[in-house]
Design an enzyme around this catalytic site. Structure first.
Site: not given
Length: 155
Positions: A48, A50
């Protein structure tokens, strides 16, 4: 007569656990009587884009320790949400309002609720605050040298 189990599920990274996370779990538990929290793994967060500060194993253990949470499971991919809704006979899928409209496809299987965030707190805000305190090793050494010099001057 026994009350029917009403299962609620949510998803998140839950890094740098704060009062906003706790408020979310309290509100979710009020929606039903069995709360499942899926915690994003480090590998899924990487996909993602992150990066969590707290490792997955610690984040899921923190979530498991919250009294409002009945079950914590790993979140390993985007497709898992539909699978989990079916597997756990979920009645309510709930997530922060910043995801509004992204999970409408689940309405065929359960109620979908988007909850407001706790004002004034977020993991992103905490990361920014921590970055403000980020000083280099050389700056830290210099600060200690100044403190030592001040102590000597006071003696």
């Amino acid at each position: 007569m026994a009350k029917r189990k009403k299962t609620v599920i949510t998803y998140g990274t839950f890094d740098l656990f704060h009062i906003g996370h706790l408020n979310l779990f309290k509100r979710l538990k009020e929606l039903g009587n069995y709360l499942i929290v899926a915690v994003s793994t480090d590998e899924f967060n990487q996909l993602k884009g992150k990066k969590a500060i707290i490792p997955f194993e610690q984040r899921i253990e923190i979530v498991r320790s919250i009294r409002h949470v009945d079950m914590a499971i790993p979140e390993v991919n985007w497709e898992q949400k539909l699978y989990d809704v079916k597997k756990y006979s979920v009645d309510i899928f709930a997530i922060g309002e910043d995801w509004k409209g992204k999970f409408e496809f689940l309405r065929e299987y359960c109620e979908v609720v988007y909850l407001p965030r706790t004002k004034g707190i977020s993991s992103t805000d905490i990361r920014k605050l921590l970055a403000d305190f980020n000083i280099s090793k050389d700056e830290l050494i210099k600060a200690f040298e100044i403190i030592d010099q001040l102590k000597k001057n006071l003696e």
